[in-house]
Design a protein around this motif. Structure first.
Motif, PDB file in Angstrom:
ATOM      1  N   ALA A   6       1.052  -1.329   0.218  1.00  0.00           N
ATOM      2  CA  ALA A   6       0.088   0.177  -0.027  1.00  0.00           C
ATOM      3  C   ALA A   6       1.066   1.245   0.275  1.00  0.00           C
ATOM      4  N   PRO A   7       2.336   1.259   0.778  1.00  0.00           N
ATOM      5  CA  PRO A   7       2.337   2.904   0.855  1.00  0.00           C
ATOM      6  C   PRO A   7       3.307   3.062  -0.811  1.00  0.00           C
ATOM      7  N   GLY A   8       3.742   2.221  -1.142  1.00  0.00           N
ATOM      8  CA  GLY A   8       4.546   1.777  -2.148  1.00  0.00           C
ATOM      9  C   GLY A   8       3.543   2.504  -3.285  1.00  0.00           C
ATOM     10  N   ALA A   9       1.947   2.111  -2.984  1.00  0.00           N
ATOM     11  CA  ALA A   9       1.572   1.983  -4.424  1.00  0.00           C
ATOM     12  C   ALA A   9       0.969   3.491  -4.431  1.00  0.00           C
ATOM     13  N   ALA A  10       0.933   3.702  -3.324  1.00  0.00           N
ATOM     14  CA  ALA A  10       0.368   4.906  -2.787  1.00  0.00           C
ATOM     15  C   ALA A  10       1.455   5.930  -3.474  1.00  0.00           C
ATOM     16  N   THR A  11       2.512   5.897  -3.367  1.00  0.00           N
ATOM     17  CA  THR A  11       3.234   6.602  -3.323  1.00  0.00           C
ATOM     18  C   THR A  11       3.715   7.227  -4.542  1.00  0.00           C
ATOM     19  N   VAL A  14       0.744   9.268  -6.107  1.00  0.00           N
ATOM     20  CA  VAL A  14       0.911  10.722  -5.758  1.00  0.00           C
ATOM     21  C   VAL A  14       1.738  11.805  -6.255  1.00  0.00           C
ATOM     22  N   VAL A  15       3.057  10.151  -6.935  1.00  0.00           N
ATOM     23  CA  VAL A  15       4.222  11.316  -7.819  1.00  0.00           C
ATOM     24  C   VAL A  15       3.553  11.741  -9.127  1.00  0.00           C
ATOM     25  N   ALA A  16       2.522  10.594  -9.632  1.00  0.00           N
ATOM     26  CA  ALA A  16       2.257  10.008 -10.809  1.00  0.00           C
ATOM     27  C   ALA A  16       1.739  10.970 -10.595  1.00  0.00           C
ATOM     28  N   GLY A  24       3.952   4.505 -17.988  1.00  0.00           N
ATOM     29  CA  GLY A  24       4.976   3.968 -18.603  1.00  0.00           C
ATOM     30  C   GLY A  24       6.074   5.117 -18.291  1.00  0.00           C
ATOM     31  N   ARG A  25       6.568   6.374 -17.672  1.00  0.00           N
ATOM     32  CA  ARG A  25       7.664   7.090 -17.341  1.00  0.00           C
ATOM     33  C   ARG A  25       7.976   6.157 -15.748  1.00  0.00           C
ATOM     34  N   LEU A  26       6.899   5.884 -15.685  1.00  0.00           N
ATOM     35  CA  LEU A  26       7.874   5.957 -14.061  1.00  0.00           C
ATOM     36  C   LEU A  26       7.976   4.358 -13.293  1.00  0.00           C
ATOM     37  N   GLU A  92      -8.382   2.463 -14.710  1.00  0.00           N
ATOM     38  CA  GLU A  92      -7.259   3.456 -14.904  1.00  0.00           C
ATOM     39  C   GLU A  92      -6.265   2.847 -13.714  1.00  0.00           C
ATOM     40  N   SER A  93      -5.092   3.669 -14.197  1.00  0.00           N
ATOM     41  CA  SER A  93      -3.795   3.077 -13.094  1.00  0.00           C
ATOM     42  C   SER A  93      -4.518   3.042 -11.899  1.00  0.00           C
ATOM     43  N   MET A  94      -5.118   3.364 -10.489  1.00  0.00           N
ATOM     44  CA  MET A  94      -5.581   3.299  -9.175  1.00  0.00           C
ATOM     45  C   MET A  94      -6.006   2.230  -8.717  1.00  0.00           C
TER      46      MET A  94
END
Length: 107
Positions: A6-11, A14-16, A24-26, A92-94
């Motif tokens: 969860a924390p990594g996905a949320a990070t 948020v960055v995206a 694709g870029r991240l 959607e990505s999320m």
């Protein structure tokens, strides 16, 4: 696994969102940082055991420390592949990250 995901996905989400960049870029920088973090963790653990007690390091190896690392890497790789597949299907990505995370946790 659920609490680690969860924390990594949320990070990344948020960055995206803030940088207006797509997955694709991240993907490659995020994967690289994750692998680097796990590698450094293994290296520091190895150094700690070598300094303190060589027998403890041998015992950790015999208890399957590398096997456990491969299981975690497999779960992370599975999460990434399922996420990318779901995004390719049009989610959607999320939503894709959430569904993929739940699938990996259940499996």
């Amino acid at each position: 696994m659920g609490t680690l995901w969860a924390p990594g996905a949320a990070t990344i989400f948020v960055v995206a969102t803030v940088t207006h960049q797509g997955w694709g870029r991240l993907f490659l920088p995020s994967l690289g940082l994750g692998v680097l973090g796990m590698g450094l963790s293994l290296l520091l653990t190895h150094a700690q055991y070598q300094i303190k007690d060589q027998r403890r390091w041998r015992k950790a190896l015999s208890n399957g420390i590398y096997h456990r690392l491969l299981v975690v890497l497999g779960a992370v790789l599975g999460l990434l592949l399922v996420t990318l597949f779901l995004i390719h299907l049009g989610l959607e990505s999320m939503t894709a990250v959430t569904v993929a995370g739940l699938m990996v946790i259940v499996i």
